[in-house]
Write a protein that holds these residues in place. Sequence first.
Motif, PDB file in Angstrom:
ATOM      1  N   VAL A 119      32.774-109.684   0.409  1.00  0.00           N
ATOM      2  CA  VAL A 119      32.685-109.949   1.918  1.00  0.00           C
ATOM      3  C   VAL A 119      34.454-109.560   2.212  1.00  0.00           C
ATOM      4  CG1 VAL A 119      32.827-111.531   3.763  1.00  0.00           C
ATOM      5  CG2 VAL A 119      30.896-111.375   2.097  1.00  0.00           C
ATOM      6  N   LYS A 120      35.294-110.117   1.567  1.00  0.00           N
ATOM      7  CA  LYS A 120      36.758-109.987   1.676  1.00  0.00           C
ATOM      8  C   LYS A 120      36.965-108.530   2.078  1.00  0.00           C
ATOM      9  CE  LYS A 120      38.279-114.664   0.354  1.00  0.00           C
ATOM     10  NZ  LYS A 120      39.226-115.244  -0.668  1.00  0.00           N
ATOM     11  N   ALA A 121      36.578-107.969   1.105  1.00  0.00           N
ATOM     12  CA  ALA A 121      37.057-106.422   0.741  1.00  0.00           C
ATOM     13  C   ALA A 121      36.264-105.588   2.008  1.00  0.00           C
ATOM     14  CB  ALA A 121      36.406-105.950  -0.665  1.00  0.00           C
ATOM     15  N   GLU A 122      35.204-106.142   2.163  1.00  0.00           N
ATOM     16  CA  GLU A 122      34.465-105.477   3.504  1.00  0.00           C
ATOM     17  C   GLU A 122      35.188-105.677   4.695  1.00  0.00           C
ATOM     18  OE1 GLU A 122      30.051-104.744   5.227  1.00  0.00           O
ATOM     19  OE2 GLU A 122      30.284-106.193   3.659  1.00  0.00           O
ATOM     20  N   MET A 123      35.598-106.801   4.738  1.00  0.00           N
ATOM     21  CA  MET A 123      36.491-106.986   6.067  1.00  0.00           C
ATOM     22  C   MET A 123      37.687-106.323   6.144  1.00  0.00           C
ATOM     23  SD  MET A 123      35.803-111.267   6.118  1.00  0.00           S
ATOM     24  CE  MET A 123      36.501-111.634   7.700  1.00  0.00           C
ATOM     25  N   VAL A 124      38.536-106.053   5.195  1.00  0.00           N
ATOM     26  CA  VAL A 124      39.633-105.276   4.933  1.00  0.00           C
ATOM     27  C   VAL A 124      39.134-103.701   5.165  1.00  0.00           C
ATOM     28  CG1 VAL A 124      41.387-104.132   3.697  1.00  0.00           C
ATOM     29  CG2 VAL A 124      40.848-106.615   3.567  1.00  0.00           C
ATOM     30  N   ALA A 125      38.057-103.361   4.826  1.00  0.00           N
ATOM     31  CA  ALA A 125      37.526-101.862   4.987  1.00  0.00           C
ATOM     32  C   ALA A 125      37.167-101.510   6.362  1.00  0.00           C
ATOM     33  CB  ALA A 125      36.487-101.630   3.831  1.00  0.00           C
ATOM     34  N   CYS A 126      36.761-102.644   6.970  1.00  0.00           N
ATOM     35  CA  CYS A 126      36.018-102.267   8.425  1.00  0.00           C
ATOM     36  C   CYS A 126      36.897-103.182   9.533  1.00  0.00           C
ATOM     37  CB  CYS A 126      34.903-103.058   8.453  1.00  0.00           C
ATOM     38  SG  CYS A 126      33.271-102.146   7.256  1.00  0.00           S
ATOM     39  N   PRO A 127      38.260-102.619   9.762  1.00  0.00           N
ATOM     40  CA  PRO A 127      39.032-103.299  10.734  1.00  0.00           C
ATOM     41  C   PRO A 127      38.515-103.381  12.030  1.00  0.00           C
ATOM     42  CG  PRO A 127      39.848-101.074  10.281  1.00  0.00           C
ATOM     43  CD  PRO A 127      38.630-101.162   9.219  1.00  0.00           C
ATOM     44  N   TRP A 128      38.565-104.554  12.727  1.00  0.00           N
ATOM     45  CA  TRP A 128      38.302-104.669  13.918  1.00  0.00           C
ATOM     46  C   TRP A 128      36.774-105.254  13.967  1.00  0.00           C
ATOM     47  CZ3 TRP A 128      42.800-105.771  15.722  1.00  0.00           C
ATOM     48  CH2 TRP A 128      43.634-104.848  15.398  1.00  0.00           C
ATOM     49  N   GLU A 129      36.066-105.370  13.020  1.00  0.00           N
ATOM     50  CA  GLU A 129      34.646-105.861  12.797  1.00  0.00           C
ATOM     51  C   GLU A 129      34.492-107.267  12.658  1.00  0.00           C
ATOM     52  OE1 GLU A 129      31.575-104.232  13.053  1.00  0.00           O
ATOM     53  OE2 GLU A 129      32.739-102.267  13.488  1.00  0.00           O
ATOM     54  N   THR A 130      35.815-108.088  12.407  1.00  0.00           N
ATOM     55  CA  THR A 130      35.903-109.226  12.518  1.00  0.00           C
ATOM     56  C   THR A 130      36.261-109.694  14.116  1.00  0.00           C
ATOM     57  OG1 THR A 130      36.440-109.413  10.137  1.00  0.00           O
ATOM     58  CG2 THR A 130      36.764-111.542  11.272  1.00  0.00           C
ATOM     59  N   ARG A 131      35.405-110.819  14.597  1.00  0.00           N
ATOM     60  CA  ARG A 131      35.700-111.056  16.093  1.00  0.00           C
ATOM     61  C   ARG A 131      35.569-112.606  16.141  1.00  0.00           C
ATOM     62  NH1 ARG A 131      34.131-105.875  19.352  1.00  0.00           N
ATOM     63  NH2 ARG A 131      34.312-104.337  17.760  1.00  0.00           N
ATOM     64  N   SER A 132      35.778-113.001  17.254  1.00  0.00           N
ATOM     65  CA  SER A 132      35.838-114.402  17.523  1.00  0.00           C
ATOM     66  C   SER A 132      35.804-114.439  19.335  1.00  0.00           C
ATOM     67  CB  SER A 132      36.902-115.227  17.229  1.00  0.00           C
ATOM     68  OG  SER A 132      38.112-114.999  17.933  1.00  0.00           O
ATOM     69  N   ASP A 133      34.864-115.573  19.558  1.00  0.00           N
ATOM     70  CA  ASP A 133      34.715-115.973  20.909  1.00  0.00           C
ATOM     71  C   ASP A 133      35.294-117.371  21.118  1.00  0.00           C
ATOM     72  OD1 ASP A 133      33.333-113.942  22.444  1.00  0.00           O
ATOM     73  OD2 ASP A 133      31.814-114.008  20.872  1.00  0.00           O
ATOM     74  N   SER A 134      36.265-117.515  22.079  1.00  0.00           N
ATOM     75  CA  SER A 134      36.577-118.935  22.448  1.00  0.00           C
ATOM     76  C   SER A 134      36.125-119.450  23.729  1.00  0.00           C
ATOM     77  CB  SER A 134      38.307-118.976  22.048  1.00  0.00           C
ATOM     78  OG  SER A 134      38.578-118.704  20.699  1.00  0.00           O
ATOM     79  N   PHE A 135      35.408-120.334  23.910  1.00  0.00           N
ATOM     80  CA  PHE A 135      35.292-120.726  25.230  1.00  0.00           C
ATOM     81  C   PHE A 135      35.706-122.133  25.566  1.00  0.00           C
ATOM     82  CE2 PHE A 135      31.482-118.487  23.078  1.00  0.00           C
ATOM     83  CZ  PHE A 135      31.156-117.657  24.092  1.00  0.00           C
ATOM     84  N   PHE A 136      36.370-122.094  26.595  1.00  0.00           N
ATOM     85  CA  PHE A 136      36.999-123.314  27.265  1.00  0.00           C
ATOM     86  C   PHE A 136      36.236-123.697  28.598  1.00  0.00           C
ATOM     87  CE2 PHE A 136      40.467-120.886  25.005  1.00  0.00           C
ATOM     88  CZ  PHE A 136      41.102-121.886  24.603  1.00  0.00           C
ATOM     89  N   LEU A 137      35.869-125.246  28.419  1.00  0.00           N
ATOM     90  CA  LEU A 137      35.079-125.570  29.380  1.00  0.00           C
ATOM     91  C   LEU A 137      35.757-126.871  29.912  1.00  0.00           C
ATOM     92  CD1 LEU A 137      32.830-124.528  26.983  1.00  0.00           C
ATOM     93  CD2 LEU A 137      31.335-125.270  28.970  1.00  0.00           C
ATOM     94  N   VAL A 138      35.572-127.163  31.171  1.00  0.00           N
ATOM     95  CA  VAL A 138      36.362-128.468  32.068  1.00  0.00           C
ATOM     96  C   VAL A 138      34.948-129.090  32.464  1.00  0.00           C
ATOM     97  CG1 VAL A 138      37.715-129.385  33.378  1.00  0.00           C
ATOM     98  CG2 VAL A 138      38.533-127.451  32.012  1.00  0.00           C
ATOM     99  N   GLN A 139      34.701-130.210  32.171  1.00  0.00           N
ATOM    100  CA  GLN A 139      33.580-131.079  32.647  1.00  0.00           C
ATOM    101  C   GLN A 139      32.319-129.924  32.633  1.00  0.00           C
ATOM    102  OE1 GLN A 139      35.378-132.369  36.390  1.00  0.00           O
ATOM    103  NE2 GLN A 139      35.659-134.228  35.388  1.00  0.00           N
ATOM    104  N   GLY A 140      32.085-129.351  31.541  1.00  0.00           N
ATOM    105  CA  GLY A 140      30.849-128.678  31.596  1.00  0.00           C
ATOM    106  C   GLY A 140      30.791-126.929  31.982  1.00  0.00           C
ATOM    107  N   LYS A 141      31.925-126.899  32.718  1.00  0.00           N
ATOM    108  CA  LYS A 141      32.138-125.424  33.507  1.00  0.00           C
ATOM    109  C   LYS A 141      33.067-124.588  32.718  1.00  0.00           C
ATOM    110  CE  LYS A 141      33.456-123.469  37.761  1.00  0.00           C
ATOM    111  NZ  LYS A 141      33.925-123.701  39.362  1.00  0.00           N
ATOM    112  N   LEU A 142      32.489-123.438  32.461  1.00  0.00           N
ATOM    113  CA  LEU A 142      33.340-122.396  31.694  1.00  0.00           C
ATOM    114  C   LEU A 142      34.625-121.863  32.630  1.00  0.00           C
ATOM    115  CD1 LEU A 142      33.637-120.341  29.461  1.00  0.00           C
ATOM    116  CD2 LEU A 142      32.357-118.799  30.690  1.00  0.00           C
TER     117      LEU A 142
END
Length: 146
Positions: A111-134
């Motif tokens: 999996v690590k080798a595939e992550m290196v071979a496939c740049p930008w295919e590793t992604r993340s989403d960070s959601f910040f909420l205040v009192q339940g509101k995005l």
Amino acid sequence: VSITIRALGSSETPAGRAVSSAWKATLIDGGSSCVVCFSLSREFLAAETVATTFELNVRSRPIHELKLIERHYFKDRLIRSHIVQAPFAVPNAVNSTWEVLQEGPLLDEDVKAEMVACPWETRSDSFFLVQGKLVLHCRAMYSFLE
């Protein structure tokens, strides 16, 4: 918001830094959204712990019930997910102490080798909420260099 990521557990694993900001826009509800790209060394994948620091600018009103939901994917497969909460953020402050420590997922070498071979295919989403509101949605894309 500014974001810094760094690897812990090995002095040979370099820190990550944003290399470009793809776009920033305002959400319909008045929040904001951003996309940022991180270029990291392959050794980053061997880190025992990853620290992500979010620097937040708190405006004139205090923030109650701040929640961060973060999800990491490789090729649409969820590899890590966590939720962090803070009950209060002081008004008129730059809060650079929101640091999330994550034990690295134990990825096999294929999996690590595939992550290196496939740049930008590793992604993340960070959601910040205040009192339940995005209030902020930040997407990140990662490239792991040889």
